[in-house]
Every structure is written in structure tokens, then in C-alpha cells.
Design a protein around this motif. Structure first.
Motif, short mmCIF file in Angstrom:
data_model
loop_
_atom_site.label_atom_id
_atom_site.label_comp_id
_atom_site.label_asym_id
_atom_site.label_seq_id
_atom_site.Cartn_x
_atom_site.Cartn_y
_atom_site.Cartn_z
N ALA A 28 -1.22 6.33 13.66
CA ALA A 28 -1.95 6.07 12.19
C ALA A 28 -2.87 6.80 12.23
O ALA A 28 -3.36 7.48 11.26
N VAL A 29 -3.88 7.23 13.27
CA VAL A 29 -4.96 8.22 13.12
C VAL A 29 -4.64 9.36 12.57
O VAL A 29 -4.95 10.12 11.67
N VAL A 30 -3.42 9.90 13.31
CA VAL A 30 -2.70 11.53 13.02
C VAL A 30 -2.26 11.31 11.60
O VAL A 30 -2.44 11.94 10.93
N HIS A 31 -1.37 10.26 11.53
CA HIS A 31 -0.32 10.06 10.07
C HIS A 31 -1.65 10.12 8.87
O HIS A 31 -1.22 10.82 7.79
N TYR A 32 -2.58 9.29 8.94
CA TYR A 32 -3.26 9.11 7.92
C TYR A 32 -4.78 9.89 7.90
O TYR A 32 -5.80 9.90 7.00
N ASP A 33 -4.72 11.04 9.02
CA ASP A 33 -5.85 11.60 9.18
C ASP A 33 -7.33 11.16 9.24
O ASP A 33 -8.20 11.31 8.41
N MET A 34 -7.11 9.98 9.85
CA MET A 34 -8.48 9.09 10.08
C MET A 34 -9.29 9.86 10.99
O MET A 34 -8.91 10.86 11.78
N GLU A 35 -10.79 9.47 10.70
CA GLU A 35 -11.62 9.63 11.79
C GLU A 35 -11.37 8.83 12.86
O GLU A 35 -11.06 7.69 13.01
N ASP A 63 -18.07 7.42 6.85
CA ASP A 63 -19.25 6.27 6.61
C ASP A 63 -18.66 4.97 6.85
O ASP A 63 -19.66 4.07 7.34
N ASP A 64 -17.48 4.59 6.66
CA ASP A 64 -17.22 3.25 7.18
C ASP A 64 -17.11 2.90 8.74
O ASP A 64 -17.63 1.92 9.10
N VAL A 65 -16.86 4.03 9.29
CA VAL A 65 -16.92 3.93 10.55
C VAL A 65 -18.50 3.85 11.25
O VAL A 65 -19.00 2.83 11.95
N LYS A 66 -19.36 4.58 10.68
CA LYS A 66 -20.72 4.37 10.88
C LYS A 66 -21.43 2.92 10.36
O LYS A 66 -22.29 2.33 11.17
N ARG A 67 -20.88 2.44 9.48
CA ARG A 67 -21.46 1.14 8.92
C ARG A 67 -20.78 -0.02 10.12
O ARG A 67 -21.50 -0.76 10.45
N LEU A 68 -19.67 0.31 10.60
CA LEU A 68 -19.34 -0.55 11.58
C LEU A 68 -19.98 -0.53 13.02
O LEU A 68 -20.40 -1.42 13.31
N GLU A 69 -20.46 0.71 13.24
CA GLU A 69 -21.49 1.04 14.25
C GLU A 69 -22.69 0.41 14.22
O GLU A 69 -23.17 -0.20 15.19
N VAL A 70 -23.31 0.41 12.96
CA VAL A 70 -24.55 -0.22 12.75
C VAL A 70 -24.36 -1.92 12.82
O VAL A 70 -25.23 -2.24 13.25
#
Length: 152
Positions: free
Chosen positions: A4-11, A114-121
Motif C-alpha cells: 500500500a505504501v508503494v501503491h499510494y506513494d505513502m510516507e 504531517d499526519d505521520v508527525k502528528r501521530l509521532e507527537v
């Protein structure tokens, strides 16, 4: 998840929970001898009542996982019914964010960094975390990203 990371070009970011097993709360009454080097000379036969999990306790992995699961669910994440190590949440934008947990190692994936960073916080408010940056290795697998050619 990696497809899914590859298919949707996710961070794809990697995190580590420092001293994960020490975060677990115990559901039972556990006593231990005073640790070597910390014995009270006036009361050498007294024992310690554990309030939290310790490395080496057979309950430690389960208690850590239970605490993490409670935290994620409280914050609106769902646990994948087919793979209990994967959590996901639909964001206001309509996109999804995914977290893969293996003991104390995590991969977090979303289309928006930014969503990834918010989850990290958010995770950092409850657990002591270490941000390892872009995912490079997990479960003995080296992760090499080729965004230009859509490969991982």
C-alpha cells in the motif's frame, strides 16, 4: 502494508519505543526480592511490590501490548482484525494512516507526512519515543525506497 505504501506513494517512517516493557501496568500482585546493590541494610528481608512491569517478567510483553492497544483505541485507531499488529485510522481528509507494531518497533505510513508527525507527537505524550526517520530496516528486512520507479 508495504505494498500500500508503494501503491499510494505513502510516507513511511520508523519509530522505536524506549524501554517499552516498563510501560506496562500489572494486573496482579507481584513481589520481588530487593535488587542486589539496593538492599535496605535495616530491613534486608523486606520485599518490593511491583507497580509496573519489568524486563524479564513473563507478563511484560503482554502488559506492554495491552497498554499500547488501549492507548491507540482511546485515540480513535482501529486494530486490523486479520493482523493484530496493524492499527489504522481514517483521517478527516478521507485518507488513512497506518501503524505497524512489532514489540517496540513501529512503521507509520500515510500519504501526508504531517499526519505521520502528528501521530509521532501523540505517541510521545504517552511513551518515550525515538524517531528513526525514514524506514530503513524492520524484522531483519532492509527497506530501500525507489519513488521514481515506484519500488520498495
Amino acid at each position: 502494508m508495504l505494498s500500500a505504501v508503494v501503491h499510494y506513494d505513502m510516507e513511511l517512517e520508523q519509530l522505536d519505543v524506549k524501554t517499552a516493557f516498563l510501560h506496562g501496568h500489572l494486573d496482579e500482585f507481584i513481589l520481588m526480592e530487593q535488587p542486589e546493590g539496593f538492599v535496605d541494610k535495616r530491613h534486608p528481608y523486606k520485599v518490593c511490590l511491583l507497580k509496573r512491569s519489568l524486563y524479564g517478567l513473563k507478563q511484560a510483553p503482554r502488559q506492554w501490548n495491552k497498554r499500547f492497544d488501549d492507548f491507540m483505541r482511546t485515540n480513535g485507531y482501529n486494530r486490523n482484525e486479520y493482523d493484530q499488529c496493524v492499527y489504522f485510522k481514517k483521517l478527516k481528509s478521507g485518507a488513512y494512516i497506518y501503524l505497524l507494531l512489532y514489540v517496540d518497533d513501529m512503521l507509520v505510513a500515510s500519504v501526508d507526512k504531517d499526519d505521520v508527525k502528528r501521530l509521532e507527537v501523540l505517541l510521545g505524550t504517552e511513551f518515550e519515543m525515538k524517531d528513526l526517520g525514514s524506514a530503513k530496516k524492520i524484522l531483519g528486512m532492509e527497506i530501500v525506497r525507489d519513488r521514481v520507479n515506484g519500488g520498495l
